[in-house]
Design a protein around this motif. Sequence first.
Motif, mmCIF file in Angstrom:
data_model
loop_
_atom_site.group_PDB
_atom_site.id
_atom_site.type_symbol
_atom_site.label_atom_id
_atom_site.label_comp_id
_atom_site.label_asym_id
_atom_site.label_seq_id
_atom_site.Cartn_x
_atom_site.Cartn_y
_atom_site.Cartn_z
ATOM 1 N N SER A 87 0.826 -1.202 0.000
ATOM 2 C CA SER A 87 0.000 0.000 0.000
ATOM 3 C C SER A 87 0.857 1.248 0.000
ATOM 4 O O SER A 87 0.517 2.243 -0.646
ATOM 5 N N THR A 146 0.473 1.444 -4.259
ATOM 6 C CA THR A 146 -0.729 2.268 -4.413
ATOM 7 C C THR A 146 -0.796 3.308 -3.301
ATOM 8 O O THR A 146 -1.627 3.193 -2.401
ATOM 9 N N ILE A 158 -1.798 6.395 -3.398
ATOM 10 C CA ILE A 158 -2.942 7.310 -3.450
ATOM 11 C C ILE A 158 -4.223 6.578 -3.065
ATOM 12 O O ILE A 158 -4.924 6.974 -2.123
ATOM 13 N N THR A 159 -4.543 5.495 -3.787
ATOM 14 C CA THR A 159 -5.718 4.699 -3.414
ATOM 15 C C THR A 159 -5.243 3.583 -2.503
ATOM 16 O O THR A 159 -4.979 2.488 -2.947
ATOM 17 N N ARG A 181 -5.146 0.794 -1.253
ATOM 18 C CA ARG A 181 -5.903 -0.462 -1.295
ATOM 19 C C ARG A 181 -5.366 -1.473 -0.304
ATOM 20 O O ARG A 181 -6.132 -2.234 0.284
ATOM 21 N N THR A 204 2.442 8.887 0.760
ATOM 22 C CA THR A 204 1.133 8.294 1.012
ATOM 23 C C THR A 204 0.161 9.406 1.393
ATOM 24 O O THR A 204 0.499 10.268 2.198
ATOM 25 N N SER A 205 -1.034 9.353 0.783
ATOM 26 C CA SER A 205 -2.011 10.409 1.041
ATOM 27 C C SER A 205 -2.446 10.363 2.499
ATOM 28 O O SER A 205 -2.341 9.327 3.155
ATOM 29 N N ASN A 245 -8.570 9.599 4.255
ATOM 30 C CA ASN A 245 -8.679 8.886 2.990
ATOM 31 C C ASN A 245 -9.261 7.493 3.189
ATOM 32 O O ASN A 245 -10.132 7.045 2.437
ATOM 33 N N ASN A 292 -12.920 7.698 3.805
ATOM 34 C CA ASN A 292 -13.624 7.980 2.559
ATOM 35 C C ASN A 292 -13.806 6.721 1.732
ATOM 36 O O ASN A 292 -14.905 6.423 1.269
ATOM 37 N N PHE A 293 -12.710 5.977 1.554
ATOM 38 C CA PHE A 293 -12.794 4.771 0.734
ATOM 39 C C PHE A 293 -13.690 3.732 1.379
ATOM 40 O O PHE A 293 -14.496 3.082 0.726
ATOM 41 N N GLN A 308 -16.606 3.520 -1.518
ATOM 42 C CA GLN A 308 -16.322 2.504 -2.531
ATOM 43 C C GLN A 308 -16.404 1.091 -1.962
ATOM 44 O O GLN A 308 -16.841 0.170 -2.648
ATOM 45 N N TYR A 309 -15.982 0.946 -0.692
ATOM 46 C CA TYR A 309 -15.939 -0.392 -0.106
ATOM 47 C C TYR A 309 -17.014 -0.567 0.946
ATOM 48 O O TYR A 309 -16.820 -1.267 1.928
#
Lengths: 102, 166
Positions: free
Chosen positions: A50, A54, A56-57, A59, B124-125, B130, B133-134, B138-139
């Motif tokens: 992660s 990835t 930014i997203t 996952r 990493t954001s 974040n 939010n996800f 989305q999940y």
Amino acid sequence: MITLNHFLTLGAILFCIGLFGALSKRNIIAIMMFLELMTNAVNLSLISFSKYITPITIRGQIFAIFVMVVTAAEIGLGLAIVLCIYRSRETTQIDEVNLLKW
Amino acid sequence: MAEGVFQVAFYLFSTLIIGSALMMVISRSLFYNALFLLVVLLGTAGIYVLLNAEFLAAMQIFVYAGALTVLLLFVIMLTTGRFKKEAKIFHSQSVVGFIVAISLLFLSLFSLNLTSWKIVVGETSHTLQNLANFLFTQYALPFEIASLVLLVALIGAIWLARREEE
């Protein structure tokens, strides 16, 4: 410089220690502990993916949350089964529970 | 400077984790086994902090180090007891287990050194916001299913662990 490979190597070593313990310990509770260690190693790899692949997203982190949920459920149920076995067989050694073994 | 601190912290946490995991393998007492597991889990939480996953580090300490280890200790106290040391900790298949584990280790190290990962350079954001939010957009469906899994596990554990009525 610490790269992704360092974290993955740590995860692999931890996973294999867990695998060895889970395959060769005699006590059921110890085996549950090593299962926990193995899922922990997988989580570590997921979180390092992660960060490095990835970022930014995120996952890997989201997947790691679901892995944690499943592990919590697994350990809870597993320990209930261990208590059941102890109540009926008076032992927690895995090689003494051989009623179904042919 | 920050890179040096990062390296030192990484090697410190990994020696802590691997050392306690090996002690878990050779320790004869289940009680100490659980305590070494606690050290492993806390060390992994430290590694998560290095990987910019603060929320997961906190969850690791709550769920694994807090709840699961206490649950394990409860079951150890209910079954074998605190001071019992076992004479024989490995069963007869342990040689096979050792061979499987060591070959898997070499296979995985070999293959992960051959793979060229697509490293994305970038910070990493901001994780917690974040992640929320996800997780709730989305999940959302897997999240609800996870709560269902926990509910089923709860009911199952209660049903399994209750005493039979005479």
